[in-house]
Design an enzyme around this catalytic site. Structure first.
Site, short mmCIF file in Angstrom:
data_model
loop_
_atom_site.label_atom_id
_atom_site.label_comp_id
_atom_site.label_asym_id
_atom_site.label_seq_id
_atom_site.Cartn_x
_atom_site.Cartn_y
_atom_site.Cartn_z
CB CYS A 258 -0.75 -0.15 1.21
SG CYS A 258 -1.85 -1.70 1.46
CB ALA A 259 4.05 1.68 -1.57
CB ALA A 260 0.23 5.12 -3.78
N PRO A 261 1.61 7.53 -1.77
CG PRO A 261 1.75 9.79 -1.37
CD PRO A 261 1.07 8.49 -0.90
N GLY A 262 4.30 7.15 -2.00
CA GLY A 262 5.71 6.82 -2.03
C GLY A 262 6.71 7.45 -1.08
CE LYS A 264 4.22 6.08 6.34
NZ LYS A 264 3.20 6.95 5.69
CG ASP A 281 -1.09 1.90 -4.35
OD1 ASP A 281 -0.73 2.18 -3.07
OD2 ASP A 281 -2.10 2.08 -4.89
CB CYS A 379 -2.61 8.04 8.74
SG CYS A 379 -3.92 7.90 7.50
#
Length: 438
Positions: A258-262, A264, A281, A379
């Site tokens: 679930c990497a977007a928007p990148g 991290k 993603d 978050c």
């Protein structure tokens, strides 16, 4: 509506955007870029300010419209309703000069091809000005309007954080700071602070971060020195903890799910250039944003379009040493950055997203090598998405154990660490780390 507004009328543009968010339940970040693309930088910034501020105070502004309208608007006039929201927002929250707020908002009705509404808008806004004191007093007796939070959200925050809810509410209604992460491959935060100073841009070190700084005043990101050359990225201090807690070692194989928007993803690679990182993603457009960030920072990762709940459709069978799961959540910890959450989320989303998180956790755990670490973060500030989720996972997985960490920020939970919105001027975030038994 059917008719396209005059794109050069900023208030008409803002109203059409608000209709998409409030009535069509689309996120502001999804609809904003295309709408402001034809505008000048100044007009684009103004439209964004109008939309974000109106959504931030939507529960209050919508309550006032209830008081001020003698009868409800027709279903097809949602754009006029949004113009009324914008007009009140300018008068109350943006301190726009009265003449400009009235005349320009009335003119926006013409741009929307609804000249009949000009008198209505003018009358409602002038009625507010005539009765401002009594209306503001009525707000103090209406909890949703006074706190600018929908009832379910206010009650949920109060339920889970009875000693902190007022701090959280205040932070949610505050314009967030612009926090940056200095690229450690390009220099130190102290060096970048001196560079900002040479441009007369005020900033200070962001506590509890390795490379974080915060600007004293808002500033155009694209105009920051070295931004396009990859010296710095926008990232809140809470998000900057992930790459540290993941504890990546040289040449390890990493999955950022679930990497977007990148943000991290890039931070991990800045700290560990030798890492073999896979960024996953489910959305192609969001995946392209990761690539844009990687390109700007001159970093490389293997980008995969895939569903984290269904690894067999994309996984190559090689185990990962580290997995970062920034899980889909209610985003209740980042309301100050995304005030449309007040409009888009409902109470049932907490359970719905917790179910999805559980599915992703269970699916990804099988991809982790023995002795490897999985860092779970959200978050969110709601326990069902956080420590309650991890506790349930530990009960059902005998090969998982807590990998404890000590940090100087946040509130220790039964498992993991919780940051509440506004603490240290951070967003609200939760972190827990799990180790797979050998």
């Amino acid at each position: 509506m059917g008719k396209k507004p005059n794109l050069f009328n900023t208030r008409a543009t803002a109203a059409t955007l608000l209709v998409k968010v409030i009535n069509q339940k689309r996120s502001l970040t999804a609809v904003l870029p295309q709408a402001v693309a034809p505008l000048s930088d100044q007009d684009s910034a103004f439209v964004q300010t109008l939309c974000y501020t109106t959504l931030r105070w939507f529960p209050k502004l919508s309550y006032l419209i209830q008081l001020l309208l003698t009868r409800p608007l027709r279903t097809q006039d949602k754009d006029i309703y949004c113009l009324l929201l914008l007009g009140l927002c300018q008068l109350i929250d943006l301190a726009t000069p009265v003449h400009a707020a009235l005349s320009e908002t009335v003119s926006a009705a013409q741009a929307l091809k609804k000249s009949w509404a000009k008198g209505l808008i003018n009358g409602v806004l002038r009625n507010y000005l005539r009765n401002e004191d009594s209306l503001k007093k009525q707000i103090t007796y209406h909890q949703e309007a006074y706190t600018a939070h929908p009832k379910w959200l206010l009650q949920t925050i109060q339920q889970y954080w009875p000693n902190h809810w007022q701090q959280i509410i205040t932070a949610n209604n505050t314009h967030p700071p612009l926090s940056l992460r200095v690229n450690s491959l390009e220099g130190t935060k102290e060096h970048y602070l001196r560079e900002l100073e040479s441009y007369c841009i005020e900033a200070q070190i962001l506590p509890y971060t390795h490379q974080g700084i915060t600007l004293t005043k808002p500033y155009s990101v694209a105009a920051l020195p070295g931004f396009h050359q990859g010296k710095v990225s926008v990232q809140d201090g809470a998000g900057q903890q992930a790459a540290i807690l993941l504890d990546v070692q040289s040449n390890q194989r990493i999955l950022d799910a679930c990497a977007a928007p990148g943000g991290k993803t890039c931070h991990i690679l800045e700290l560990n250039p030798t890492a073999n990182l896979v960024a996953l993603d489910i959305d192609q457009i969001r995946l392209s944003r990761i690539q844009e960030n990687l390109t700007r920072l001159q970093l490389k990762a293997n980008l995969i379009l895939g569903d984290a709940t269904d690894p067999h459709t994309w996984w190559d069978g090689i185990l990962f040493d580290r997995i970062l799961l920034d899980a889909p959540c209610t985003s209740s910890g980042v309301i100050r950055r995304h005030p449309d959450i007040k409009v888009l989320r409902q109470k049932e989303d907490i359970h719905r997203l917790a179910v999805l998180q559980e599915r992703i956790l269970n699916a990804l755990w099988s991809l982790l090598a023995p002795g490897g670490l999985l860092l779970y973060c959200t978050c969110s500030i709601f326990p069902p998405e956080n420590d309650e989720q991890i506790l349930k996972f530990l009960i059902s997985h005998s090969d998982a154990k807590i990998s404890s960490f000590t940090v100087p920020w946040g509130i220790p939970q039964k498992i993991g660490q919780q940051l509440l919105t506004g603490t240290e001027n951070f967003d609200g975030f939760y972190y827990a780390r799990l180790e797979k038994c050998k």
